[in-house]
Write a protein that holds these residues in place. Structure first.
Motif, PDB file in Angstrom:
ATOM      1  N   SER A 263     -41.117 -80.987  56.767  1.00 19.18           N
ATOM      2  CA  SER A 263     -39.788 -80.756  56.199  1.00 19.18           C
ATOM      3  C   SER A 263     -38.912 -82.002  56.212  1.00 19.18           C
ATOM      4  O   SER A 263     -37.917 -82.073  55.486  1.00 19.18           O
ATOM      5  CB  SER A 263     -39.092 -79.622  56.946  1.00 19.18           C
ATOM      6  OG  SER A 263     -39.017 -79.920  58.334  1.00 19.18           O
ATOM      7  N   VAL A 264     -39.256 -83.002  57.028  1.00 20.54           N
ATOM      8  CA  VAL A 264     -38.412 -84.201  57.132  1.00 20.54           C
ATOM      9  C   VAL A 264     -39.159 -85.476  56.792  1.00 20.54           C
ATOM     10  O   VAL A 264     -38.565 -86.560  56.758  1.00 20.54           O
ATOM     11  CB  VAL A 264     -37.795 -84.328  58.538  1.00 20.54           C
ATOM     12  CG1 VAL A 264     -37.042 -83.065  58.904  1.00 20.54           C
ATOM     13  CG2 VAL A 264     -38.835 -84.682  59.583  1.00 20.54           C
TER      14      VAL A 264
ATOM     15  N   ARG B 157     -34.796 -79.180  66.577  1.00 22.94           N
ATOM     16  CA  ARG B 157     -33.577 -78.590  66.032  1.00 22.94           C
ATOM     17  C   ARG B 157     -33.713 -77.075  66.019  1.00 22.94           C
ATOM     18  O   ARG B 157     -34.812 -76.535  65.958  1.00 22.94           O
ATOM     19  CB  ARG B 157     -33.280 -79.117  64.634  1.00 22.94           C
ATOM     20  CG  ARG B 157     -34.279 -78.704  63.554  1.00 22.94           C
ATOM     21  CD  ARG B 157     -33.958 -79.409  62.251  1.00 22.94           C
ATOM     22  NE  ARG B 157     -34.867 -79.028  61.185  1.00 22.94           N
ATOM     23  CZ  ARG B 157     -34.887 -79.608  59.986  1.00 22.94           C
ATOM     24  NH1 ARG B 157     -34.040 -80.608  59.712  1.00 22.94           N
ATOM     25  NH2 ARG B 157     -35.745 -79.192  59.072  1.00 22.94           N
TER      26      ARG B 157
ATOM     27  N   VAL C  21     -38.966 -81.670  65.087  1.00 26.60           N
ATOM     28  CA  VAL C  21     -38.659 -82.438  63.890  1.00 26.60           C
ATOM     29  C   VAL C  21     -39.443 -83.755  63.862  1.00 26.60           C
ATOM     30  O   VAL C  21     -40.085 -84.087  62.866  1.00 26.60           O
ATOM     31  CB  VAL C  21     -37.154 -82.721  63.826  1.00 26.60           C
ATOM     32  CG1 VAL C  21     -36.834 -83.669  62.692  1.00 26.60           C
ATOM     33  CG2 VAL C  21     -36.376 -81.427  63.679  1.00 26.60           C
TER      34      VAL C  21
ATOM     35  N   GLU D  50     -30.268 -77.459  54.426  1.00 26.66           N
ATOM     36  CA  GLU D  50     -31.225 -76.816  55.344  1.00 26.66           C
ATOM     37  C   GLU D  50     -31.521 -77.649  56.588  1.00 26.66           C
ATOM     38  O   GLU D  50     -32.221 -77.191  57.489  1.00 26.66           O
ATOM     39  CB  GLU D  50     -32.532 -76.477  54.611  1.00 26.66           C
ATOM     40  CG  GLU D  50     -33.144 -77.616  53.838  1.00 26.66           C
ATOM     41  CD  GLU D  50     -32.778 -77.577  52.356  1.00 26.66           C
ATOM     42  OE1 GLU D  50     -31.586 -77.332  52.032  1.00 26.66           O
ATOM     43  OE2 GLU D  50     -33.681 -77.834  51.522  1.00 26.66           O
ATOM     44  N   ASP D  51     -30.993 -78.864  56.651  1.00 24.29           N
ATOM     45  CA  ASP D  51     -31.099 -79.665  57.872  1.00 24.29           C
ATOM     46  C   ASP D  51     -30.032 -79.288  58.896  1.00 24.29           C
ATOM     47  O   ASP D  51     -30.048 -79.783  60.022  1.00 24.29           O
ATOM     48  CB  ASP D  51     -30.974 -81.161  57.561  1.00 24.29           C
ATOM     49  CG  ASP D  51     -32.129 -81.676  56.714  1.00 24.29           C
ATOM     50  OD1 ASP D  51     -31.860 -82.467  55.779  1.00 24.29           O
ATOM     51  OD2 ASP D  51     -33.283 -81.300  56.998  1.00 24.29           O
TER      52      ASP D  51
ATOM     53  N   LEU E 141     -29.941 -86.137  53.532  1.00 26.90           N
ATOM     54  CA  LEU E 141     -29.779 -84.864  54.236  1.00 26.90           C
ATOM     55  C   LEU E 141     -29.543 -83.716  53.274  1.00 26.90           C
ATOM     56  O   LEU E 141     -28.911 -83.868  52.215  1.00 26.90           O
ATOM     57  CB  LEU E 141     -28.631 -84.970  55.236  1.00 26.90           C
ATOM     58  CG  LEU E 141     -29.009 -85.736  56.514  1.00 26.90           C
ATOM     59  CD1 LEU E 141     -27.760 -86.205  57.257  1.00 26.90           C
ATOM     60  CD2 LEU E 141     -29.862 -84.871  57.422  1.00 26.90           C
ATOM     61  N   LYS E 142     -30.084 -82.567  53.676  1.00 29.84           N
ATOM     62  CA  LYS E 142     -29.993 -81.352  52.863  1.00 29.84           C
ATOM     63  C   LYS E 142     -29.288 -80.267  53.671  1.00 29.84           C
ATOM     64  O   LYS E 142     -29.305 -80.305  54.914  1.00 29.84           O
ATOM     65  CB  LYS E 142     -31.404 -80.858  52.513  1.00 29.84           C
ATOM     66  CG  LYS E 142     -32.271 -81.876  51.814  1.00 29.84           C
ATOM     67  CD  LYS E 142     -33.674 -81.328  51.624  1.00 29.84           C
ATOM     68  CE  LYS E 142     -34.579 -82.343  50.939  1.00 29.84           C
ATOM     69  NZ  LYS E 142     -35.948 -81.810  50.742  1.00 29.84           N
TER      70      LYS E 142
ATOM     71  N   TYR F  45     -29.302 -80.271  67.101  1.00 34.52           N
ATOM     72  CA  TYR F  45     -30.422 -81.169  67.347  1.00 34.52           C
ATOM     73  C   TYR F  45     -30.468 -81.535  68.827  1.00 34.52           C
ATOM     74  O   TYR F  45     -29.448 -81.914  69.411  1.00 34.52           O
ATOM     75  CB  TYR F  45     -30.299 -82.432  66.502  1.00 34.52           C
ATOM     76  CG  TYR F  45     -30.660 -82.205  65.060  1.00 34.52           C
ATOM     77  CD1 TYR F  45     -29.847 -81.444  64.228  1.00 34.52           C
ATOM     78  CD2 TYR F  45     -31.835 -82.740  64.521  1.00 34.52           C
ATOM     79  CE1 TYR F  45     -30.187 -81.216  62.904  1.00 34.52           C
ATOM     80  CE2 TYR F  45     -32.181 -82.527  63.194  1.00 34.52           C
ATOM     81  CZ  TYR F  45     -31.351 -81.759  62.392  1.00 34.52           C
ATOM     82  OH  TYR F  45     -31.698 -81.539  61.071  1.00 34.52           O
TER      83      TYR F  45
ATOM     84  N   PHE G 137     -36.600 -88.838  57.449  1.00 33.53           N
ATOM     85  CA  PHE G 137     -36.183 -89.138  58.821  1.00 33.53           C
ATOM     86  C   PHE G 137     -37.082 -90.218  59.410  1.00 33.53           C
ATOM     87  O   PHE G 137     -38.275 -90.277  59.108  1.00 33.53           O
ATOM     88  CB  PHE G 137     -36.283 -87.890  59.695  1.00 33.53           C
ATOM     89  CG  PHE G 137     -35.278 -86.813  59.414  1.00 33.53           C
ATOM     90  CD1 PHE G 137     -34.469 -86.838  58.281  1.00 33.53           C
ATOM     91  CD2 PHE G 137     -35.143 -85.738  60.299  1.00 33.53           C
ATOM     92  CE1 PHE G 137     -33.547 -85.833  58.025  1.00 33.53           C
ATOM     93  CE2 PHE G 137     -34.224 -84.729  60.059  1.00 33.53           C
ATOM     94  CZ  PHE G 137     -33.438 -84.780  58.908  1.00 33.53           C
TER      95      PHE G 137
ATOM     96  N   MET H  38     -31.509 -90.181  59.912  1.00 30.49           N
ATOM     97  CA  MET H  38     -31.683 -89.068  58.979  1.00 30.49           C
ATOM     98  C   MET H  38     -31.028 -89.430  57.651  1.00 30.49           C
ATOM     99  O   MET H  38     -29.804 -89.619  57.599  1.00 30.49           O
ATOM    100  CB  MET H  38     -31.065 -87.794  59.550  1.00 30.49           C
ATOM    101  CG  MET H  38     -31.573 -87.449  60.950  1.00 30.49           C
ATOM    102  SD  MET H  38     -30.987 -85.843  61.533  1.00 30.49           S
ATOM    103  CE  MET H  38     -29.226 -86.132  61.618  1.00 30.49           C
TER     104      MET H  38
END
Length: 125
Positions: free
Chosen positions: A63-64, A38, A48, A89-90, A86-87, A94, A68, A83
Motif C-alpha cells: 500500500s505504500v 499504523r 507499513v 487512506e494513509d 499521501l492519500k 503511526y 514511503f 511519506m
C-alpha cells in the motif's frame, strides 16, 4: 528508561508529504530492527515499513511501496519515515517499534518489543 518517541505527524492535503521521526532514549537502536506501523479507526494495525538493524534491508507494505521511504539517521538513534504522495487512506495513528529480529519482513508482521506513543497523520483536503 527505554523510550521511543514519534514526531512529525499532522494534517496534510492529498498529494502532500510528511516526514515522521522515531527517536530512542535509554537504549541504542543499533541492534534492533525498527518498524513503522499504523492503525486507523476500526481497522487492524498494519506494518507499513521496517528496516534492519544495519539499515541494509527494508520492507514496505504494498500500500505504500514507491511512496514511503524508511531510513536510519546519521546519529543512528533515530529512524525516519518519509511519506510522499499521501492519500486519504494513509490517515492513521503511526507508531514506531523496535525488536531484535530478522529478517526485516518479520518485524513488520510480528511487531515490536518496544513501542512509541504514536503520532496522528491526517490526509484531507
Amino acid at each position: 528508561q527505554v523510550q521511543l518517541v514519534e514526531s512529525g505527524g499532522g494534517l496534510v492535503q492529498p498529494g502532500g508529504s510528511l516526514r515522521l521521526s522515531c527517536a530512542a532514549s535509554g537504549f541504542t537502536l543499533d541492534y534492533y530492527a525498527i518498524g513503522w506501523f499504523r492503525q486507523a479507526p476500526g481497522k487492524e494495525r498494519e506494518g507499513v515499513s521496517c528496516i534492519s538493524s544495519s539499515g541494509g534491508s527494508a520492507y514496505y507494505a504494498d500500500s505504500v511501496k514507491g511512496r514511503f521511504t524508511i531510513s536510519r539517521g546519521n546519529a543512528k538513534n533515530t529512524v525516519y519515515l518519509q511519506m510522499n504522495s499521501l492519500k486519504p487512506e494513509d490517515t492513521a495513528v503511526y507508531y514506531c517499534a523496535a525488536r531484535n529480529i530478522w529478517p526485516v519482513q518479520a518485524m513488520c508482521h510480528v511487531g515490536g518489543d518496544y513501542w512509541g506513543q504514536g503520532t496522528q497523520v491526517t490526509v484531507s483536503s
